[in-house]
Each structure stands twice: as C-alpha cells, then as structure tokens.
Design a protein around this motif. Structure first.
Motif, mmCIF file in Angstrom:
data_model
loop_
_atom_site.group_PDB
_atom_site.id
_atom_site.type_symbol
_atom_site.label_atom_id
_atom_site.label_comp_id
_atom_site.label_asym_id
_atom_site.label_seq_id
_atom_site.Cartn_x
_atom_site.Cartn_y
_atom_site.Cartn_z
ATOM 1 N N CYS A 49 0.851 -1.188 0.000
ATOM 2 C CA CYS A 49 0.000 0.000 0.000
ATOM 3 C C CYS A 49 0.890 1.243 0.000
ATOM 4 O O CYS A 49 2.066 1.181 0.358
ATOM 5 C CB CYS A 49 -0.955 -0.011 1.192
ATOM 6 S SG CYS A 49 -0.177 0.239 2.799
ATOM 7 N N GLY A 50 0.332 2.352 -0.411
ATOM 8 C CA GLY A 50 1.101 3.584 -0.495
ATOM 9 C C GLY A 50 1.736 3.980 0.824
ATOM 10 O O GLY A 50 2.880 4.411 0.869
ATOM 11 N N PHE A 51 0.995 3.799 1.931
ATOM 12 C CA PHE A 51 1.525 4.146 3.251
ATOM 13 C C PHE A 51 2.777 3.333 3.561
ATOM 14 O O PHE A 51 3.815 3.866 3.938
ATOM 15 C CB PHE A 51 0.468 3.928 4.339
ATOM 16 C CG PHE A 51 1.006 4.125 5.726
ATOM 17 C CD1 PHE A 51 1.160 5.397 6.249
ATOM 18 C CD2 PHE A 51 1.381 3.037 6.491
ATOM 19 C CE1 PHE A 51 1.673 5.584 7.530
ATOM 20 C CE2 PHE A 51 1.900 3.215 7.772
ATOM 21 C CZ PHE A 51 2.042 4.489 8.288
ATOM 22 N N ASP A 52 2.685 2.006 3.406
ATOM 23 C CA ASP A 52 3.828 1.156 3.743
ATOM 24 C C ASP A 52 4.979 1.328 2.758
ATOM 25 O O ASP A 52 6.137 1.178 3.138
ATOM 26 C CB ASP A 52 3.401 -0.308 3.828
ATOM 27 C CG ASP A 52 2.654 -0.595 5.124
ATOM 28 O OD1 ASP A 52 3.015 0.009 6.156
ATOM 29 O OD2 ASP A 52 1.727 -1.407 5.112
ATOM 30 N N ASN A 53 4.678 1.667 1.521
ATOM 31 C CA ASN A 53 5.744 1.943 0.555
ATOM 32 C C ASN A 53 6.551 3.159 1.012
ATOM 33 O O ASN A 53 7.779 3.152 0.986
ATOM 34 C CB ASN A 53 5.165 2.150 -0.841
ATOM 35 C CG ASN A 53 6.202 2.007 -1.926
ATOM 36 O OD1 ASN A 53 7.386 1.876 -1.680
ATOM 37 N ND2 ASN A 53 5.737 2.042 -3.166
ATOM 38 N N ARG A 54 5.861 4.202 1.474
ATOM 39 C CA ARG A 54 6.563 5.383 2.000
ATOM 40 C C ARG A 54 7.320 5.045 3.285
ATOM 41 O O ARG A 54 8.434 5.512 3.507
ATOM 42 C CB ARG A 54 5.574 6.526 2.233
ATOM 43 C CG ARG A 54 5.044 7.133 0.939
ATOM 44 C CD ARG A 54 4.173 8.348 1.186
ATOM 45 N NE ARG A 54 3.001 8.069 1.998
ATOM 46 C CZ ARG A 54 1.846 7.580 1.527
ATOM 47 N NH1 ARG A 54 1.712 7.318 0.240
ATOM 48 N NH2 ARG A 54 0.833 7.365 2.336
ATOM 49 N N GLU A 55 6.726 4.191 4.125
ATOM 50 C CA GLU A 55 7.395 3.769 5.353
ATOM 51 C C GLU A 55 8.668 2.975 5.029
ATOM 52 O O GLU A 55 9.673 3.098 5.726
ATOM 53 C CB GLU A 55 6.456 2.919 6.225
ATOM 54 C CG GLU A 55 5.308 3.706 6.832
ATOM 55 C CD GLU A 55 5.789 4.640 7.925
ATOM 56 O OE1 GLU A 55 6.055 4.174 9.044
ATOM 57 O OE2 GLU A 55 5.898 5.859 7.652
ATOM 58 N N LYS A 56 8.634 2.175 3.982
ATOM 59 C CA LYS A 56 9.828 1.429 3.573
ATOM 60 C C LYS A 56 10.925 2.396 3.148
ATOM 61 O O LYS A 56 12.089 2.242 3.529
ATOM 62 C CB LYS A 56 9.501 0.471 2.424
ATOM 63 C CG LYS A 56 10.715 -0.299 1.941
ATOM 64 C CD LYS A 56 10.385 -1.147 0.723
ATOM 65 C CE LYS A 56 11.678 -1.706 0.151
ATOM 66 N NZ LYS A 56 11.629 -1.879 -1.263
ATOM 67 N N GLU A 57 10.556 3.399 2.375
ATOM 68 C CA GLU A 57 11.541 4.394 1.932
ATOM 69 C C GLU A 57 12.160 5.126 3.119
ATOM 70 O O GLU A 57 13.323 5.507 3.083
ATOM 71 C CB GLU A 57 10.899 5.401 0.976
ATOM 72 C CG GLU A 57 10.541 4.813 -0.376
ATOM 73 C CD GLU A 57 11.756 4.282 -1.119
ATOM 74 O OE1 GLU A 57 12.796 4.973 -1.142
ATOM 75 O OE2 GLU A 57 11.670 3.177 -1.659
ATOM 76 N N ALA A 58 11.393 5.284 4.198
ATOM 77 C CA ALA A 58 11.880 5.971 5.395
ATOM 78 C C ALA A 58 12.613 5.015 6.343
ATOM 79 O O ALA A 58 13.109 5.440 7.377
ATOM 80 C CB ALA A 58 10.713 6.627 6.131
ATOM 81 N N GLY A 59 12.671 3.723 5.992
ATOM 82 C CA GLY A 59 13.365 2.751 6.820
ATOM 83 C C GLY A 59 12.539 2.176 7.948
ATOM 84 O O GLY A 59 13.069 1.515 8.836
ATOM 85 N N ARG A 60 11.227 2.430 7.931
ATOM 86 C CA ARG A 60 10.367 1.933 9.003
ATOM 87 C C ARG A 60 9.609 0.667 8.624
ATOM 88 O O ARG A 60 8.839 0.135 9.421
ATOM 89 C CB ARG A 60 9.406 3.037 9.452
ATOM 90 C CG ARG A 60 10.140 4.204 10.112
ATOM 91 C CD ARG A 60 9.197 5.256 10.626
ATOM 92 N NE ARG A 60 8.480 5.948 9.573
ATOM 93 C CZ ARG A 60 8.814 7.143 9.088
ATOM 94 N NH1 ARG A 60 9.869 7.780 9.565
ATOM 95 N NH2 ARG A 60 8.103 7.709 8.140
ATOM 96 N N VAL A 61 9.810 0.172 7.401
ATOM 97 C CA VAL A 61 9.327 -1.134 6.969
ATOM 98 C C VAL A 61 10.536 -1.849 6.406
ATOM 99 O O VAL A 61 11.223 -1.320 5.536
ATOM 100 C CB VAL A 61 8.207 -1.019 5.903
ATOM 101 C CG1 VAL A 61 7.945 -2.350 5.234
ATOM 102 C CG2 VAL A 61 6.921 -0.489 6.519
ATOM 103 N N VAL A 62 10.814 -3.027 6.953
ATOM 104 C CA VAL A 62 12.000 -3.788 6.546
ATOM 105 C C VAL A 62 11.629 -5.257 6.352
ATOM 106 O O VAL A 62 10.606 -5.723 6.860
ATOM 107 C CB VAL A 62 13.138 -3.679 7.580
ATOM 108 C CG1 VAL A 62 13.624 -2.234 7.713
ATOM 109 C CG2 VAL A 62 12.715 -4.218 8.921
ATOM 110 N N CYS A 63 12.478 -5.964 5.649
ATOM 111 C CA CYS A 63 12.288 -7.400 5.453
ATOM 112 C C CYS A 63 13.094 -8.136 6.514
ATOM 113 O O CYS A 63 14.305 -7.978 6.606
ATOM 114 C CB CYS A 63 12.731 -7.802 4.053
ATOM 115 S SG CYS A 63 12.277 -9.496 3.651
#
Length: 81
Positions: A49-63
C-alpha cells in the motif's frame, strides 16, 4: 497487467506488510530497489500500500526473515496505523 494477474490468481491484491490488510492504493514495490541494482523482474516486485511503501523508503518497513514488517527506531516491531 500485474494487478490483473494478481486479482485473477488470488482474488484480490493485499499489501505484503505483516498486519496490513489494505487492498486499496496498492503500488508495486521493488524488494531490491531498482536504483541500487535490483532487477525489474516480476519476482522482485511486491504489492505494498502507499503508506507502507513510504514507510519502507523511510526505513520503518524492513524485510526480516522473509517477511515485511514495520519497525520502530529501536528496531522492534510496531503496530499498523
């Protein structure tokens, strides 16, 4: 084409991040960023989702362990919004 195939195969497209069940505003995110040499192949793309995509770019969503999760600045997991 990716969205249509996913809908036909799975019935709907859901954000890949743990705890997120969003089906709207899905974007196809490169797991390994294209800007850092990631392939443009289909197996390098994940619905996010757009929210989590932005969170990934900010380093707050990781694998972690093959799963995409939200994390806090201290490294712990955080709850979905």
């Amino acid at each position: 084409a990716l969205l249509v195939r996913s809908v036909l195969d799975q019935g709907q497209v859901i954000c890949i991040v743990e705890g997120c069940d969003r089906t709207a505003h899905i974007q196809w995110d490169h797991a390994q960023p294209f800007s850092r040499g990631g392939p443009t192949s289909e197996d390098n793309l994940n619905p996010m989702c757009g929210f989590d995509n932005r969170e990934k770019e900010a380093g707050r969503v990781v694998c972690k362990g093959g799963k995409w999760v939200r994390v806090t600045s201290s490294g712990g997991e955080r709850s979905p919004p």
